[in-house]
Structures are given as structure tokens and as C-alpha cells.
Scaffold this motif. Structure first.
Motif, PDB file in Angstrom:
ATOM      1  N   ASP A  93     -34.315 -21.212 -42.837  1.00  0.00           N
ATOM      2  CA  ASP A  93     -34.766 -20.084 -42.005  1.00  0.00           C
ATOM      3  C   ASP A  93     -35.029 -20.501 -40.556  1.00  0.00           C
ATOM      4  OD1 ASP A  93     -34.605 -18.455 -44.192  1.00  0.00           O
ATOM      5  OD2 ASP A  93     -36.755 -18.488 -44.632  1.00  0.00           O
ATOM      6  N   LEU A  94     -35.136 -21.806 -40.298  1.00  0.00           N
ATOM      7  CA  LEU A  94     -35.413 -22.295 -38.949  1.00  0.00           C
ATOM      8  C   LEU A  94     -34.200 -22.971 -38.323  1.00  0.00           C
ATOM      9  CD1 LEU A  94     -38.958 -23.855 -39.550  1.00  0.00           C
ATOM     10  CD2 LEU A  94     -38.383 -21.539 -38.773  1.00  0.00           C
ATOM     11  N   ALA A  95     -33.028 -22.719 -38.857  1.00  0.00           N
ATOM     12  CA  ALA A  95     -31.817 -23.420 -38.407  1.00  0.00           C
ATOM     13  C   ALA A  95     -31.547 -23.227 -36.924  1.00  0.00           C
ATOM     14  CB  ALA A  95     -30.607 -22.955 -39.225  1.00  0.00           C
ATOM     15  N   ASP A  96     -31.878 -22.068 -36.374  1.00  0.00           N
ATOM     16  CA  ASP A  96     -31.569 -21.770 -34.978  1.00  0.00           C
ATOM     17  C   ASP A  96     -32.730 -22.080 -34.036  1.00  0.00           C
ATOM     18  OD1 ASP A  96     -29.012 -20.859 -35.617  1.00  0.00           O
ATOM     19  OD2 ASP A  96     -29.761 -18.845 -36.079  1.00  0.00           O
ATOM     20  N   ARG A  97     -33.783 -22.685 -34.526  1.00  0.00           N
ATOM     21  CA  ARG A  97     -34.946 -22.955 -33.691  1.00  0.00           C
ATOM     22  C   ARG A  97     -34.738 -24.240 -32.888  1.00  0.00           C
ATOM     23  NH1 ARG A  97     -40.861 -21.818 -35.954  1.00  0.00           N
ATOM     24  NH2 ARG A  97     -39.777 -19.794 -36.027  1.00  0.00           N
ATOM     25  N   GLN A  98     -35.188 -24.240 -31.629  1.00  0.00           N
ATOM     26  CA  GLN A  98     -35.117 -25.448 -30.800  1.00  0.00           C
ATOM     27  C   GLN A  98     -36.044 -26.501 -31.395  1.00  0.00           C
ATOM     28  OE1 GLN A  98     -37.450 -26.909 -28.478  1.00  0.00           O
ATOM     29  NE2 GLN A  98     -35.941 -28.404 -27.758  1.00  0.00           N
ATOM     30  N   ILE A  99     -35.609 -27.769 -31.382  1.00  0.00           N
ATOM     31  CA  ILE A  99     -36.297 -28.806 -32.145  1.00  0.00           C
ATOM     32  C   ILE A  99     -37.738 -29.031 -31.687  1.00  0.00           C
ATOM     33  CG2 ILE A  99     -34.167 -29.967 -32.784  1.00  0.00           C
ATOM     34  CD1 ILE A  99     -34.682 -32.000 -30.559  1.00  0.00           C
ATOM     35  N   GLY A 100     -38.041 -28.798 -30.410  1.00  0.00           N
ATOM     36  CA  GLY A 100     -39.392 -28.988 -29.916  1.00  0.00           C
ATOM     37  C   GLY A 100     -40.362 -27.936 -30.403  1.00  0.00           C
ATOM     38  N   GLN A 101     -39.866 -26.861 -31.013  1.00  0.00           N
ATOM     39  CA  GLN A 101     -40.726 -25.796 -31.516  1.00  0.00           C
ATOM     40  C   GLN A 101     -41.127 -25.997 -32.970  1.00  0.00           C
ATOM     41  OE1 GLN A 101     -38.399 -22.274 -30.753  1.00  0.00           O
ATOM     42  NE2 GLN A 101     -38.767 -22.332 -28.536  1.00  0.00           N
ATOM     43  N   LEU A 102     -40.688 -27.100 -33.556  1.00  0.00           N
ATOM     44  CA  LEU A 102     -41.019 -27.383 -34.942  1.00  0.00           C
ATOM     45  C   LEU A 102     -42.357 -28.109 -35.035  1.00  0.00           C
ATOM     46  CD1 LEU A 102     -37.603 -28.778 -36.279  1.00  0.00           C
ATOM     47  CD2 LEU A 102     -38.459 -26.427 -36.429  1.00  0.00           C
ATOM     48  N   SER A 103     -42.998 -27.996 -36.180  1.00  0.00           N
ATOM     49  CA  SER A 103     -44.178 -28.814 -36.462  1.00  0.00           C
ATOM     50  C   SER A 103     -43.724 -30.236 -36.797  1.00  0.00           C
ATOM     51  CB  SER A 103     -44.951 -28.229 -37.641  1.00  0.00           C
ATOM     52  OG  SER A 103     -44.211 -28.395 -38.842  1.00  0.00           O
ATOM     53  N   GLY A 104     -44.683 -31.159 -36.856  1.00  0.00           N
ATOM     54  CA  GLY A 104     -44.340 -32.535 -37.165  1.00  0.00           C
ATOM     55  C   GLY A 104     -43.665 -32.677 -38.524  1.00  0.00           C
ATOM     56  N   GLY A 105     -44.181 -31.974 -39.528  1.00  0.00           N
ATOM     57  CA  GLY A 105     -43.579 -32.043 -40.849  1.00  0.00           C
ATOM     58  C   GLY A 105     -42.179 -31.463 -40.870  1.00  0.00           C
ATOM     59  N   GLN A 106     -41.970 -30.375 -40.150  1.00  0.00           N
ATOM     60  CA  GLN A 106     -40.637 -29.782 -40.077  1.00  0.00           C
ATOM     61  C   GLN A 106     -39.656 -30.709 -39.377  1.00  0.00           C
ATOM     62  OE1 GLN A 106     -41.797 -26.213 -38.056  1.00  0.00           O
ATOM     63  NE2 GLN A 106     -42.185 -25.069 -39.950  1.00  0.00           N
ATOM     64  N   GLN A 107     -40.117 -31.412 -38.356  1.00  0.00           N
ATOM     65  CA  GLN A 107     -39.247 -32.361 -37.661  1.00  0.00           C
ATOM     66  C   GLN A 107     -38.806 -33.485 -38.595  1.00  0.00           C
ATOM     67  OE1 GLN A 107     -41.868 -33.325 -34.437  1.00  0.00           O
ATOM     68  NE2 GLN A 107     -41.234 -31.588 -33.174  1.00  0.00           N
ATOM     69  N   GLN A 108     -39.717 -33.990 -39.415  1.00  0.00           N
ATOM     70  CA  GLN A 108     -39.350 -35.038 -40.365  1.00  0.00           C
ATOM     71  C   GLN A 108     -38.347 -34.518 -41.384  1.00  0.00           C
ATOM     72  OE1 GLN A 108     -40.038 -38.294 -40.372  1.00  0.00           O
ATOM     73  NE2 GLN A 108     -41.073 -37.999 -38.421  1.00  0.00           N
ATOM     74  N   ARG A 109     -38.547 -33.306 -41.856  1.00  0.00           N
ATOM     75  CA  ARG A 109     -37.613 -32.724 -42.830  1.00  0.00           C
ATOM     76  C   ARG A 109     -36.248 -32.490 -42.207  1.00  0.00           C
ATOM     77  NH1 ARG A 109     -41.760 -28.267 -43.852  1.00  0.00           N
ATOM     78  NH2 ARG A 109     -39.959 -27.000 -44.407  1.00  0.00           N
TER      79      ARG A 109
END
Length: 275
Positions: free
Chosen positions: A143-159
């Protein structure tokens, strides 16, 4: 932040071909020695924690295994080959080493894992897009495929980086301080993905400062302080002598009632503050 996590013990058999094999590896930056005469072997599908104080060479060791740094002396082999001659290694850097302002989406980063499969100057094919969507679904990021990477949480960035490793079809995943700053639900999600990687036969090397997690979550532990001070099962490695050699005399081991060991630090930092 640390979170307890229970897992079944895993018996690691000795394979004919190690996943990672380092022989007398040293790395020097001018007069500074980052690693000195490090030798070890890691069996496939093993989960290894690399622990040691700041400046111990943990990040340098991961970069040598990834083929990003050439050792000054010694050799590293990944399934019998040079790290630079294989596409089977996925490297997840520390958060601070990534430019999170760069205009890339989650989908873009995960697609980078398909680069070796796509080929130079070729466009992604249908199977490449399908692999990316499947990997994003597996780590619950579709669901977050189109989100810019800096807008992710730390856990989402690791995933996201783990999804990139999945589409790369990496057999070895290297992670540098992946749990720093993650809340408990995010840590648990990463732990579940680690178990999924194990089930697929993936070898995992993780640099961490969390000795509790190294003791309870990993099959093998390396204690590093430029030299490899100990390497083996956590219970055999975490001894007062080894930890004192790595961290100095301010680290104390206190036996607990369940036969585990509690590690306490009394290190004096800048300004005379004790932790």
C-alpha cells in the motif's frame, strides 16, 4: 529499545561450502587499523550477530563481506567466490548512510534489487514488476509502494530494504544496526521477516549494539574489537573475560534465576554521565 522474542533453537549443520569465509582479513585506512587478522566461517542459513564497542570495525566487516571495501590483507569468499563476483549478497546500510531526501519511491528502491536480473540498459519486464509487488506484499508495504522513501517510518524503511533483498534473490543479507530507533511492533515485524529469511535458507549477518538480542535471537555471535575476540554460540561467547576484553572493565555480567545472564554497563561518558 529492546524487546524479548522467543524462538525455537536451530541446529546448524556444517556444510561443504560455507556461506561466508574470511581468512586473515585486515583493513587499514592509512595508519588507522579498522580490522586486524579476522578469520571466521559462517554456515548457510545461520543467523550471526556482530557485536562490539563503537569503532570496533563492525560496519567495516559488513562492507568487506558485501564487496564494498577491498581488504588490505586477507581474503573473503561468498559461497566460494569473491563478493564482487556474485549477486547473492544484499547489504542494508545504517540509517545515517542513506539520503532519505532523494526522490525515490518505495517501489523504485525495491526494483533496484532486480537490476542484475534485468541486465544493463534494459527495462523491467512483467516478471520483474510481479516480483516487486510480491515482495512488497510479503513485508506488508504494498500500500506504500508509491511513497517517497523519506516519508516512511524506521520500521517501514527496514522492511523496504528486506523487500529489495527478496527480489534480488539474495542468499546472504547483511544488516548494519537495523533495529536502532524502532518501536516494539516494528522490531517484532522485522523479527518475523528474519524468520521468513531463515525458512528460505538465507544467511543473515547483523551488526548490533544490543547484547540481549544477540544472546537470545542469534545462532552465532562474533565479538569484535578490530580483532575477532570470540565467535560461536552465544552462551559460549558471552563470558566475563571476552566481554571485558571487548568493552573494558565497566561491563558486568549478573547471573539470573533462569540461568541466563544480565549484562550491565557502568561506562563514564562525556560530562561524567554514567549509563
Amino acid at each position: 529499545m529492546s524487546v524479548a522474542y522467543q524462538r525455537s533453537p536451530v541446529e546448524v549443520s556444517e556444510p561443504a561450502m560455507p556461506a561466508v569465509e574470511a581468512a586473515h582479513v585486515s583493513v587499514r585506512y592509512g595508519a588507522r587499523v579498522a580490522l586486524e587478522d579476522v578469520t571466521f566461517s559462517v554456515a548457510p542459513a545461520t543467523r550471526v550477530a556482530i557485536v562490539g564497542p563503537n569503532g570496533a570495525g563492525k560496519s567495516t566487516l559488513l562492507k568487506v563481506v558485501a564487496g564494498l571495501i577491498q581488504p588490505t590483507e586477507g581474503t573473503v569468499r561468498v559461497f566460494g567466490r569473491s563478493p564482487r563476483a556474485t549477486r547473492e549478497i544484499a547489504y542494508v546500510p545504517q540509517h545515517k548512510d542513506v539520503d532519505w531526501r532523494f526522490p525515490l519511491t518505495v517501489y523504485d528502491v525495491v526494483m533496484m534489487g532486480r537490476a542484475a536480473h534485468i541486465g544493463l540498459l534494459r527495462r523491467p519486464r512483467r516478471e520483474d514488476h510481479e516480483a516487486v509487488r510480491l515482495a512488497l506484499a510479503e513485508v506488508d508495504l504494498l500500500d506504500l509502494a508509491d511513497r517517497q522513501i523519506g516519508q516512511l517510518s524506521g520500521g517501514q524503511q527496514q522492511r523496504m530494504f528486506i523487500a529489495r533483498a527478496l527480489v534480488q534473490e539474495a542468499r546472504i543479507v547483511l544488516m548494519d544496526e537495523p533495529l536502532n530507533g524502532l518501536d516494539i511492533p516494528s522490531q517484532r515485524m522485522v523479527f518475523r521477516i528474519w524468520d521468513m529469511l531463515r525458512d528460505r535458507g538465507v544467511t543473515l549477518l547483523v551488526a548490533t549494539h544490543d547484547l540481549d538480542q544477540a544472546n537470545t535471537m542469534f545462532d552465532r555471535v562474533m565479538v569484535l574489537n578490530r580483532r575477532l575476540l570470540a565467535y560461536g554460540a552465544p552462551r559460549a561467547v558471552f563470558t566475563p573475560a571476552t566481554l571485558s576484553a571487548a568493552y573494558g572493565p565497566h561491563l558486568h555480567l549478573v547471573p539470573a534465576e533462569d540461568e541466563s545472564v544480565m549484562v550491565l554497563s557502568d561506562t563514564c561518558c562525556e560530562g561524567g554521565v554514567h549509563q
